[in-house]
Scaffold this motif. Sequence first.
Motif, PDB file in Angstrom:
ATOM      1  N   HIS A 177       0.827  -1.204   0.000  1.00 38.91           N
ATOM      2  CA  HIS A 177       0.000   0.000   0.000  1.00 38.91           C
ATOM      3  C   HIS A 177       0.867   1.262   0.000  1.00 38.91           C
ATOM      4  N   GLN A 178       0.176   2.398  -0.250  1.00 39.82           N
ATOM      5  CA  GLN A 178       0.891   3.651  -0.535  1.00 39.82           C
ATOM      6  C   GLN A 178       1.311   4.385   0.738  1.00 39.82           C
ATOM      7  N   VAL A 179       2.072   3.685   1.564  1.00 40.16           N
ATOM      8  CA  VAL A 179       2.555   4.297   2.803  1.00 40.16           C
ATOM      9  C   VAL A 179       4.072   4.332   2.744  1.00 40.16           C
ATOM     10  N   GLY A 193      -5.006  13.718   6.691  1.00 47.14           N
ATOM     11  CA  GLY A 193      -5.274  12.706   5.682  1.00 47.14           C
ATOM     12  C   GLY A 193      -6.025  13.214   4.470  1.00 47.14           C
ATOM     13  N   GLY A 194      -5.822  12.490   3.369  1.00 47.11           N
ATOM     14  CA  GLY A 194      -6.435  12.857   2.105  1.00 47.11           C
ATOM     15  C   GLY A 194      -7.955  12.746   2.138  1.00 47.11           C
ATOM     16  N   THR A 195      -8.449  11.780   2.908  1.00 46.67           N
ATOM     17  CA  THR A 195      -9.891  11.589   3.005  1.00 46.67           C
ATOM     18  C   THR A 195     -10.549  12.838   3.590  1.00 46.67           C
ATOM     19  N   ALA A 225     -11.871   7.176  -9.457  1.00 45.05           N
ATOM     20  CA  ALA A 225     -11.568   8.066  -8.330  1.00 45.05           C
ATOM     21  C   ALA A 225     -11.538   7.271  -7.029  1.00 45.05           C
ATOM     22  N   HIS A 226     -10.799   7.750  -6.054  1.00 46.37           N
ATOM     23  CA  HIS A 226     -10.709   7.098  -4.747  1.00 46.37           C
ATOM     24  C   HIS A 226     -12.088   7.084  -4.081  1.00 46.37           C
ATOM     25  N   TYR A 227     -12.376   6.002  -3.351  1.00 47.24           N
ATOM     26  CA  TYR A 227     -13.721   5.853  -2.780  1.00 47.24           C
ATOM     27  C   TYR A 227     -14.079   6.966  -1.805  1.00 47.24           C
ATOM     28  N   CYS A 228     -13.070   7.647  -1.261  1.00 43.29           N
ATOM     29  CA  CYS A 228     -13.370   8.689  -0.270  1.00 43.29           C
ATOM     30  C   CYS A 228     -14.098   9.879  -0.900  1.00 43.29           C
ATOM     31  N   VAL A 229     -13.969  10.052  -2.225  1.00 46.62           N
ATOM     32  CA  VAL A 229     -14.674  11.151  -2.886  1.00 46.62           C
ATOM     33  C   VAL A 229     -16.181  10.882  -2.856  1.00 46.62           C
ATOM     34  N   SER A 252      -4.750   8.229  -9.991  1.00 46.68           N
ATOM     35  CA  SER A 252      -5.739   7.328  -9.412  1.00 46.68           C
ATOM     36  C   SER A 252      -5.021   6.283  -8.556  1.00 46.68           C
ATOM     37  N   THR A 253      -5.767   5.716  -7.609  1.00 49.77           N
ATOM     38  CA  THR A 253      -5.143   4.809  -6.641  1.00 49.77           C
ATOM     39  C   THR A 253      -4.833   3.445  -7.254  1.00 49.77           C
ATOM     40  N   SER A 254      -5.780   2.857  -7.962  1.00 50.26           N
ATOM     41  CA  SER A 254      -5.577   1.483  -8.448  1.00 50.26           C
ATOM     42  C   SER A 254      -4.431   1.382  -9.439  1.00 50.26           C
ATOM     43  N   ALA A 313      -3.676  13.132  -3.783  1.00 54.37           N
ATOM     44  CA  ALA A 313      -3.198  12.561  -2.508  1.00 54.37           C
ATOM     45  C   ALA A 313      -1.905  11.786  -2.730  1.00 54.37           C
ATOM     46  N   HIS A 314      -1.909  10.931  -3.725  1.00 59.47           N
ATOM     47  CA  HIS A 314      -0.694  10.153  -3.997  1.00 59.47           C
ATOM     48  C   HIS A 314       0.262  10.908  -4.934  1.00 59.47           C
ATOM     49  N   GLY A 315      -0.238  11.262  -6.104  1.00 57.70           N
ATOM     50  CA  GLY A 315       0.666  11.673  -7.175  1.00 57.70           C
ATOM     51  C   GLY A 315       0.847  13.175  -7.373  1.00 57.70           C
ATOM     52  N   ILE A 338      -2.714  17.028  -1.453  1.00 52.65           N
ATOM     53  CA  ILE A 338      -1.462  16.269  -1.600  1.00 52.65           C
ATOM     54  C   ILE A 338      -1.069  15.695  -0.235  1.00 52.65           C
ATOM     55  N   ASP A 339      -0.924  14.370  -0.175  1.00 49.06           N
ATOM     56  CA  ASP A 339      -0.517  13.718   1.080  1.00 49.06           C
ATOM     57  C   ASP A 339       1.000  13.770   1.238  1.00 49.06           C
ATOM     58  N   PHE A 340       1.461  14.227   2.379  1.00 44.71           N
ATOM     59  CA  PHE A 340       2.900  14.129   2.678  1.00 44.71           C
ATOM     60  C   PHE A 340       3.270  12.713   3.115  1.00 44.71           C
ATOM     61  N   HIS A 341       2.286  11.972   3.662  1.00 45.56           N
ATOM     62  CA  HIS A 341       2.622  10.640   4.178  1.00 45.56           C
ATOM     63  C   HIS A 341       2.619   9.582   3.082  1.00 45.56           C
ATOM     64  N   LYS A 342       2.334   9.980   1.850  1.00 47.46           N
ATOM     65  CA  LYS A 342       2.473   9.021   0.756  1.00 47.46           C
ATOM     66  C   LYS A 342       3.809   9.246   0.041  1.00 47.46           C
ATOM     67  N   MET A 343       3.885  10.260  -0.819  1.00 46.54           N
ATOM     68  CA  MET A 343       5.097  10.398  -1.636  1.00 46.54           C
ATOM     69  C   MET A 343       6.056  11.489  -1.132  1.00 46.54           C
TER      70      MET A 343
HETATM   71  C1  LIG Z   1      -4.663   7.462  -0.505  1.00 47.31           C
HETATM   72  C2  LIG Z   1      -5.605   8.249  -1.314  1.00 47.31           C
HETATM   73  C3  LIG Z   1      -6.653   8.940  -0.703  1.00 47.31           C
HETATM   74  C4  LIG Z   1      -6.936   8.829   0.781  1.00 47.31           C
HETATM   75  O1  LIG Z   1      -5.981   9.530   1.501  1.00 47.31           O
HETATM   76  P1  LIG Z   1      -5.691   9.190   3.054  1.00 47.31           P
HETATM   77  O2  LIG Z   1      -4.551  10.089   3.381  1.00 47.31           O
HETATM   78  O3  LIG Z   1      -5.358   7.738   3.114  1.00 47.31           O
HETATM   79  O4  LIG Z   1      -6.935   9.513   3.808  1.00 47.31           O
HETATM   80  C5  LIG Z   1      -7.450   9.723  -1.502  1.00 47.31           C
HETATM   81  N1  LIG Z   1      -7.250   9.805  -2.838  1.00 47.31           N
HETATM   82  C6  LIG Z   1      -6.258   9.140  -3.457  1.00 47.31           C
HETATM   83  C7  LIG Z   1      -6.083   9.290  -4.941  1.00 47.31           C
HETATM   84  C8  LIG Z   1      -5.390   8.334  -2.717  1.00 47.31           C
HETATM   85  O5  LIG Z   1      -4.401   7.675  -3.336  1.00 47.31           O
END
Ligand SMILES: *Cc1c(COP(=O)(O)O)cnc(C)c1O
Length: 478
Positions: A88-90, A148-150, A186-190, A243-245, A271-273, A297-302
């Motif tokens: 996973h993207q951590v 978090g991105g969510t 799109a990520h399910y959180c959207v 996209s996540t997948s 969030a990721h890219g 943009i997540d700092f905890h991913k990339m």
């Molecule tokens: C990981 C991810 C999220 C969710 O972000 P979290 O920081 O895990 O809450 C949302 N959108 C995309 C595209 C992601 O890759």
Amino acid sequence: MNKTLLEEAYDPESFRKIGHTLVDTLADYLTDMKGEPSQPVTQWQSPEQSLHFWQNEQKYEGNKNIQPFFEQVLARSIHIHHKHYMGHQVVPPAPLAALSGLLTGFLNNGMAVYEMGSVSTALEKIVIDMLNHTIGFSKEAGGLLTSGGTMANLTALLAARSAKAPHDVWENGNKAQLAIIVSEEAHYCVERAVRIMGWGAAGIIKIPVTDQFRMRTDLLNNYLKDATREGKKVIAVVGSACSTSTGTYDDLTQIAAFCQQHNLWFHVDGAHGGAAAFSQKYKHLVAGLSEADSVVIDFHKMLLTPALVTGLLFRNENHSYGTFAQKAQYLWESTEDKEWFNLAKRTLECTKLMMSVKVYSLLKAYGPQLFDDYVTRQYDLAATFASLIRERKSFELALAPSSNIVCFRYTIPGLTGNELNKLNARIRKSILEKGDFYIVQTQLSETVFLRVTLMNPFTTAHELNALLDHVEEIAATA
Ligand SMILES: *Cc1c(COP(=O)(O)O)cnc(C)c1O
């Protein structure tokens, strides 16, 4: 005289001793992980086994005996720092950022209002300004760090609603069927954010993707027309970067032009890219990002920082003040004033971690070049992995990777799609249980693929070849 429990819990000398031992343990662990690790990336246990172990462990022994517990946590956790961690993207966080986490966890400044976090509030503005500059936003831009991105995507869509809905939803509730347009990928959180806002299933309009899993922007016009005909009020389009997948970047320039033409909010889930903006080599992937109204943009991913730290950026800072148009007089002297420094005005969190310190410590020590080096290396590595996959007859790529996410599968001529799906699912399960590598799986349309995200800065082609060998061995017996 015996110390009270509280005196013991706050004893500086025992803190010093435990802390030094722990840092030594972590440094040894890091040495091990960067070399030839002495333990597998994960030791699979069922949820029941794990619970049973810790229930048996549970007894109170006083803080002098805490080190063995720390060592158990270390040994029994999944090893993100292991070169065979490709799941996973951590990110395995840069140790300095993790150390800043110790500092800020200790200080625990609460952040909601300025006087409860004067350092982390100022540093947050500096980090956000740096991020805005990197993605090409002008001086009008602003933003926040959030957990978090969510949460950041929800917050951005609340700001979009405040800016674009034809009525005041915050005061009067939903009076029309509001909706946003996203791609199927799109990520399910959207979608969750939309449902949390009370727009139901009708509030999320999903556009199909190309065979490369990009949003079909050629369909935007028709989907908007259909939605409008059905009485929906579309207020925003969300682009994925990536996209996540599959790690695919939507065409942000096209989406930006469409949004401008139809007066829609343009949100980018990066969030990721979104971090590709730091890479001289790969920033072309996020062309158009600077035309977004909001960006995550997540700092905890990339960006090498321990979870959770997310940048939520607004092209026009004023919009961020409309997100929660709610009065909380006891916290703020004037709710009308735009106070950049009272951060809880604009975040879902009240108390918040001093997350800016973790990011700033990396900038201070290494500069933003560190982020460029990391993103560029990991994206390059994915291209290398793709060519290793192409060299082997028994493997197939789902698509050419455009980030550090790679989807592929094992194939045997003559097997049906269904049989191949079952085979690849068995392979992934077996990999997890053996624990020599950690990868995940994903389903694209009807097809099951193995999926890696190359997060570890010390994984090389050597480990990637070893993974393919491992899959072949498992497939021979699966
Ligand atoms: C990981 C991810 C999220 C969710 O972000 P979290 O920081 O895990 O809450 C949302 N959108 C995309 C595209 C992601 O890759």
